[in-house]
Design a protein around this motif. Structure first.
Motif, PDB file in Angstrom:
ATOM      1  N   TRP A 374       0.796  -1.163   0.239  1.00 28.72           N
ATOM      2  CA  TRP A 374      -0.063   0.071   0.110  1.00 28.72           C
ATOM      3  C   TRP A 374       0.819   1.193   0.015  1.00 28.72           C
ATOM      4  N   GLN A 375       1.882   1.345  -0.614  1.00 27.90           N
ATOM      5  CA  GLN A 375       2.960   2.657  -0.561  1.00 27.90           C
ATOM      6  C   GLN A 375       2.314   3.563  -1.237  1.00 27.90           C
ATOM      7  N   PRO A 376       2.239   4.769  -0.552  1.00 25.10           N
ATOM      8  CA  PRO A 376       1.363   6.009  -1.058  1.00 25.10           C
ATOM      9  C   PRO A 376       2.225   6.547  -2.297  1.00 25.10           C
ATOM     10  N   GLN A 377       1.590   7.011  -3.307  1.00 13.87           N
ATOM     11  CA  GLN A 377       2.478   7.524  -4.403  1.00 13.87           C
ATOM     12  C   GLN A 377       2.384   9.344  -4.051  1.00 13.87           C
ATOM     13  N   SER A 378       3.397   9.764  -4.889  1.00 15.05           N
ATOM     14  CA  SER A 378       3.298  11.141  -4.941  1.00 15.05           C
ATOM     15  C   SER A 378       3.823  11.828  -6.292  1.00 15.05           C
ATOM     16  N   GLY A 379       3.421  12.790  -6.701  1.00 12.36           N
ATOM     17  CA  GLY A 379       3.860  13.456  -7.860  1.00 12.36           C
ATOM     18  C   GLY A 379       2.515  14.162  -8.616  1.00 12.36           C
ATOM     19  N   SER A 380       2.626  14.266 -10.100  1.00 12.17           N
ATOM     20  CA  SER A 380       1.753  14.868 -10.874  1.00 12.17           C
ATOM     21  C   SER A 380       0.420  13.973 -11.378  1.00 12.17           C
ATOM     22  N   VAL A 381      -0.642  14.628 -11.239  1.00 11.13           N
ATOM     23  CA  VAL A 381      -1.831  13.874 -11.935  1.00 11.13           C
ATOM     24  C   VAL A 381      -1.854  14.487 -13.369  1.00 11.13           C
ATOM     25  N   HIS A 382      -1.487  13.738 -14.268  1.00  9.71           N
ATOM     26  CA  HIS A 382      -1.386  14.373 -15.578  1.00  9.71           C
ATOM     27  C   HIS A 382      -2.836  14.617 -16.137  1.00  9.71           C
ATOM     28  N   HIS A 383      -3.581  13.455 -15.917  1.00 14.43           N
ATOM     29  CA  HIS A 383      -4.905  13.370 -16.465  1.00 14.43           C
ATOM     30  C   HIS A 383      -5.955  12.719 -15.443  1.00 14.43           C
ATOM     31  N   ILE A 384      -7.044  13.048 -15.470  1.00 11.75           N
ATOM     32  CA  ILE A 384      -8.022  12.312 -14.503  1.00 11.75           C
ATOM     33  C   ILE A 384      -9.559  12.532 -15.054  1.00 11.75           C
ATOM     34  N   ASP A 385     -10.256  11.640 -15.647  1.00 13.39           N
ATOM     35  CA  ASP A 385     -11.628  11.608 -16.175  1.00 13.39           C
ATOM     36  C   ASP A 385     -12.228  10.547 -16.188  1.00 13.39           C
ATOM     37  N   PHE A 386     -13.489  10.589 -15.507  1.00 15.53           N
ATOM     38  CA  PHE A 386     -14.408   9.388 -15.182  1.00 15.53           C
ATOM     39  C   PHE A 386     -15.466   9.113 -16.326  1.00 15.53           C
ATOM     40  N   GLY A 387     -15.212  10.077 -17.268  1.00 18.48           N
ATOM     41  CA  GLY A 387     -16.245   9.813 -18.542  1.00 18.48           C
ATOM     42  C   GLY A 387     -17.401  10.410 -18.476  1.00 18.48           C
ATOM     43  N   PRO A 388     -17.991  10.554 -19.705  1.00 19.00           N
ATOM     44  CA  PRO A 388     -19.537  11.321 -19.562  1.00 19.00           C
ATOM     45  C   PRO A 388     -20.578  10.642 -18.833  1.00 19.00           C
ATOM     46  N   GLY A 389     -21.376  11.453 -18.173  1.00 19.64           N
ATOM     47  CA  GLY A 389     -22.609  10.898 -17.499  1.00 19.64           C
ATOM     48  C   GLY A 389     -22.334  10.823 -16.160  1.00 19.64           C
ATOM     49  N   THR A 390     -21.087  11.093 -15.472  1.00 19.71           N
ATOM     50  CA  THR A 390     -20.570  11.374 -14.355  1.00 19.71           C
ATOM     51  C   THR A 390     -20.857  12.709 -13.884  1.00 19.71           C
ATOM     52  N   THR A 391     -21.319  12.968 -12.428  1.00 19.26           N
ATOM     53  CA  THR A 391     -21.471  14.315 -12.115  1.00 19.26           C
ATOM     54  C   THR A 391     -20.775  14.438 -10.952  1.00 19.26           C
ATOM     55  N   GLU A 392     -20.542  15.743 -10.436  1.00 14.15           N
ATOM     56  CA  GLU A 392     -19.554  16.267  -9.130  1.00 14.15           C
ATOM     57  C   GLU A 392     -20.586  16.535  -8.324  1.00 14.15           C
ATOM     58  N   PHE A 393     -20.213  15.975  -7.080  1.00 19.23           N
ATOM     59  CA  PHE A 393     -20.920  16.527  -5.626  1.00 19.23           C
ATOM     60  C   PHE A 393     -22.182  16.669  -5.798  1.00 19.23           C
ATOM     61  N   ALA A 394     -23.092  15.666  -6.330  1.00 17.82           N
ATOM     62  CA  ALA A 394     -24.441  15.786  -6.629  1.00 17.82           C
ATOM     63  C   ALA A 394     -24.981  14.515  -5.666  1.00 17.82           C
ATOM     64  N   HIS A 448      -3.954   9.206 -15.343  1.00 17.74           N
ATOM     65  CA  HIS A 448      -2.596   9.155 -15.964  1.00 17.74           C
ATOM     66  C   HIS A 448      -1.651   9.700 -14.847  1.00 17.74           C
ATOM     67  N   GLY A 449      -0.593   9.223 -14.658  1.00 18.28           N
ATOM     68  CA  GLY A 449       0.475  10.051 -13.827  1.00 18.28           C
ATOM     69  C   GLY A 449       0.950   9.455 -12.573  1.00 18.28           C
ATOM     70  N   LEU A 450       0.117   8.820 -12.068  1.00 19.73           N
ATOM     71  CA  LEU A 450       0.338   8.146 -10.917  1.00 19.73           C
ATOM     72  C   LEU A 450      -0.144   6.708 -10.634  1.00 19.73           C
ATOM     73  N   VAL A 451       0.477   5.666  -9.928  1.00 19.80           N
ATOM     74  CA  VAL A 451      -0.063   4.606  -9.742  1.00 19.80           C
ATOM     75  C   VAL A 451      -1.175   4.709  -8.655  1.00 19.80           C
ATOM     76  N   THR A 452      -2.237   3.586  -8.840  1.00 21.25           N
ATOM     77  CA  THR A 452      -3.501   3.964  -7.968  1.00 21.25           C
ATOM     78  C   THR A 452      -3.821   2.644  -7.718  1.00 21.25           C
ATOM     79  N   ASN A 453      -4.787   2.640  -6.597  1.00 19.81           N
ATOM     80  CA  ASN A 453      -5.632   1.155  -6.393  1.00 19.81           C
ATOM     81  C   ASN A 453      -6.732   1.011  -6.968  1.00 19.81           C
ATOM     82  N   ARG A 454      -6.747   1.487  -8.403  1.00 15.97           N
ATOM     83  CA  ARG A 454      -8.173   1.464  -9.213  1.00 15.97           C
ATOM     84  C   ARG A 454      -8.349   0.075  -9.733  1.00 15.97           C
ATOM     85  N   ASP A 455      -7.103  -0.756 -10.051  1.00 18.15           N
ATOM     86  CA  ASP A 455      -7.417  -1.918 -10.550  1.00 18.15           C
ATOM     87  C   ASP A 455      -8.079  -2.931  -9.549  1.00 18.15           C
ATOM     88  N   LEU A 456      -7.498  -2.732  -7.970  1.00 23.97           N
ATOM     89  CA  LEU A 456      -7.838  -3.525  -6.880  1.00 23.97           C
ATOM     90  C   LEU A 456      -9.401  -3.018  -6.679  1.00 23.97           C
TER      91      LEU A 456
END
Length: 702
Positions: A374-394, A448-456
């Motif tokens: 579970w090593q935390p990662q640091s660095g730049s988030v080059h890109h992050i997009d969850f696709g059409p149809g998602t909404t924020e804070f709703a 893009h840009g950082l290792v994440t726990n997405r696959d898990l």
């Protein structure tokens, strides 16, 4: 209750026009979203590390807190109150984390004449000590686990869980299974608790290996109304921090469903047989007892540890909003932040909370590597997009996906704060639909840009045990972290992604060179040697792609029959041979220097371009231990020249409010130790070198 507190809320005279959020990132953005919907002004505070954070840009006003660490900034209540007064805010919302459960901070807000959007000071004080709060809950008739004095724990009481008295979020938590380990683990827990909460007090309790973590959202006003809004289950955890949360609880649904096929309501009333109360009724009753026992007001969470038979024990009461509150919002239709604000203004709650509906699941997307402890990662988030149809804070009212995030493309994940990138929340009529919707959204997301726990997260959501509702706190241990953390993409899928990267790179080179006439770079009218490009993967090693452009297509060595339908710098469409004819597959390719991100339905792939020539200065000695993240060296576990064994701790780094152990990769001799206690190190720095015994013997003889 203080005089100012009484006047500001119970009389109903509190006027709120502008709210300062004493927090950062996703938390601040979440509260700001509701404030905007209510027509309220917003004020942000920010550390130097957060100067470019989205929450700063979105606020109507922002005040700098000089420094980077939480102790210098977000834990400085005096600076935050001064910021609110300077910006003209008339209320402070603490968010969750940092000072949200700090009674002295709440008191200072009220003493400054500001509205505190939180519970009474006395309630925070009573629940602020987990040791004292358990005694109070026991007296109120709430079932509790017996507290253990760390100095008196016996072998018969193992395993035990060490917990920080003043906070939560997994900070200061340790499971101890061997009595000899207890002193060292207590000391480590105290250090983490001091760093995270400013209070080193810890205690022990019996550890249930396979418990179910169930919590009840409560809301109370100043007029005597107490809601048990609904329960959540948060059993899937790593390092005692929640990873997957959902409402309602699958355990409660299973136990109550066995005796009640009728509808459920948020008051816990069932339409089935009467007699012994249902588990939901018992949970809600215990939560209301806890809330009433301390004269609570506002939003809070009463947490329980349950077993498979439906018995449960009080763990703690969080006197704040919880990270996982969106699943309750989606299954009730409530905006809990709006309700908090209205309660703080003195408004009455309706007699009953709204009925429950559908199912909601939340996952926490972290910049971390589950496969590497579970090593935390640091660095730049080059890109992050969850696709059409998602909404924020709703608050979702129909099937869909909500994203609560504190980062945007270009954000930098540093070492001073938690590495959570986003909370991704699905809502649907059924649990299965909510799980599949969330898994598909995560798989297709472009991150893009950082290792994440997405696959898990995707593997958990699609696991048969999860879909069956078997989600206890030992989920990762039971089903194998190595299997759950494996990449979503297969080796063949990654190989095709590397081909797509090579062809897109060739197209990009051609476009940059201005080559015209329709001829691709490397094209010859006679047979020639193939062009080569190499890419390195974190999981499968190096992919060497050998390809030739022809008059009509491209030939790739090792991929007989593969053809390219379309090649551009940003996308490649391949026709992949199959048993029943070619399968058309499209790959999206993004470049960030030597880093290549390839997204397709086969799964996300991160590659790094291998240079044709390597600078010898970039090479590191075999056995070198590199810093996995920037951090501070806080302890050393061995001296240069000492013999070490595989897994032996050599030093400890502190980063992202947690301690991280750097262990020997193999048996050998610690030939180099390049750091001292207190030293700041950057990611990739060579911390130490462990040499094989035979190597050091040979060198000595020579």
């Amino acid at each position: 209750m203080s005089e100012s507190e009484s006047a500001a809320t119970i009389s109903g005279a509190a006027t709120i026009t502008s709210v300062l959020v004493a927090n950062r990132g996703e938390i601040a953005r979440r509260v700001f979203a509701t404030c905007r919907r209510m027509g309220l002004g917003t004020v942000a505070v920010y550390s130097d590390a957060d100067a470019a954070s989205p929450h700063v840009a979105e606020a109507d006003a922002a005040i700098r807190l000089p420094g980077n660490t939480p102790a210098e900034t977000y834990l400085r209540g005096d600076l935050i109150v001064a910021a609110a007064l300077a910006a003209g805010a008339d209320a402070i919302h603490p968010g969750y984390g940092f000072l949200s459960e700090n009674a002295e901070f709440a008191r200072s807000v009220l003493d400054a004449g500001l509205v505190w959007i939180g519970p009474p000071v006395a309630a925070i004080e009573q629940m602020g000590s987990k040791v004292e709060s358990k005694k109070m809950m026991d007296a109120a008739g709430v079932p509790v686990l017996r507290e253990l004095d760390p100095a008196e724990v016996t072998a018969a009481e193992l395993p035990v869980l060490i917990k920080a008295s003043a906070g939560g979020g997994g900070r200061g938590m340790r499971v101890v299974r061997e009595l000899a380990e207890l002193p060292a683990q207590l000391e480590a827990a105290r250090r983490e608790a001091e760093s995270a909460f400013g209070d080193p007090t810890v205690f022990c309790e019996r550890y249930l290996e396979t418990g179910r973590h169930i919590e009840v959202q409560v809301m109370a006003d100043a007029h005597g109304t107490v809601w048990a809004v609904g329960e959540r289950e948060c059993s899937i955890q790593r390092r005692h921090q929640k990873v997957v949360e959902e409402a309602p609880s699958p355990l409660v649904e299973r136990i109550d469903g066995a005796r009640d096929s009728g509808s459920r309501t948020s008051s816990g009333q069932s339409a089935g047989e009467r007699g012994r109360p249902t588990m939901r009724e018992r949970l809600f009753h215990a939560a209301r007892l806890a809330t009433e026992a301390i004269g609570y007001r506002g939003a809070g969470t009463v947490e329980f540890l349950a077993d498979e038979q439906g018995d449960f024990f009080f763990l703690e009461m969080n006197t704040r909003l919880q990270v996982e509150h969106p699943v309750t919002e989606c299954t009730t239709g409530l905006d809990l932040v709006r309700t908090q604000i209205r309660v703080a203004q003195g408004h009455r709650l309706p007699a009953e909370p709204p009925p429950l509906r559908g199912h909601s699941i939340e996952v926490r997307l972290y910049a971390e590597d589950p496969a590497q402890d579970w090593q935390p990662q640091s660095g730049s988030v080059h890109h992050i997009d969850f696709g059409p149809g998602t909404t924020e804070f709703a608050v979702l009212s129909e099937a869909g996906v909500r994203v609560d995030s504190g980062v945007v493309p270009g954000s930098v994940v540093g070492v001073h704060y938690d590495p959570m990138l986003a909370k991704v929340i699905s809502y649907a009529d059924t649990r299965d639909e909510a799980a599949h919707l969330l898994a598909t959204t995560l798989r297709r997301a472009r991150i893009h840009g950082l290792v994440t726990n997405r696959d898990l997260l995707v593997r958990v959501l699609r696991h048969p045990a999860f879909l069956a509702g078997d989600t206890d706190t030992a989920f990762f241990a039971t089903h194998g972290l190595e299997t759950l953390a494996a990449p979503l993409v297969s080796e063949s899928g990654e190989a095709l992604s590397a081909v797509a990267a090579a062809l897109a790179d060739a197209a990009a080179n051609r476009a940059a060179a201005g080559i015209g006439g329709g001829l691709p770079s490397g094209w010859r009218n006679l047979p020639s040697d193939p062009q080569r490009k190499s890419y390195e993967s974190r999981t499968t090693g190096t992919h060497e792609i050998r390809y030739r452009f022809t008059r009509t297509d491209v030939a790739v060595d090792g991929h007989e029959g593969l053809t390219a339908a379309e090649v551009t710098p940003a996308s490649v469409t391949l026709l992949v041979p199959g048993d029943r004819g070619p399968v058309r597959r499209r790959f999206e390719v993004a470049r960030y220097g030597d880093a290549i991100a390839v997204d397709s339905p086969l799964g996300p792939v991160a590659l790094r371009r291998v240079p044709r020539f390597t600078d010898p200065a970039d090479q590191v000695a075999a056995g070198s231990l590199l810093a996995p993240m920037p951090g501070t060296v806080i302890r050393l576990g061995a001296e240069p020249g000492s013999t070490v064994v595989k897994g032996q701790p050599l030093l400890w780094l502190e980063a992202m409010k947690m301690e991280h152990t750097i262990a020997a990769p193999a048996d050998g001799v610690l030939t180099e130790l390049n750091v001292i206690v207190g030293q700041q190190v950057e990611v990739g720095a060579v911390l130490a070198v462990v040499s094989d015994d035979s190597d050091t013997t040979t060198e000595t003889q020579e």
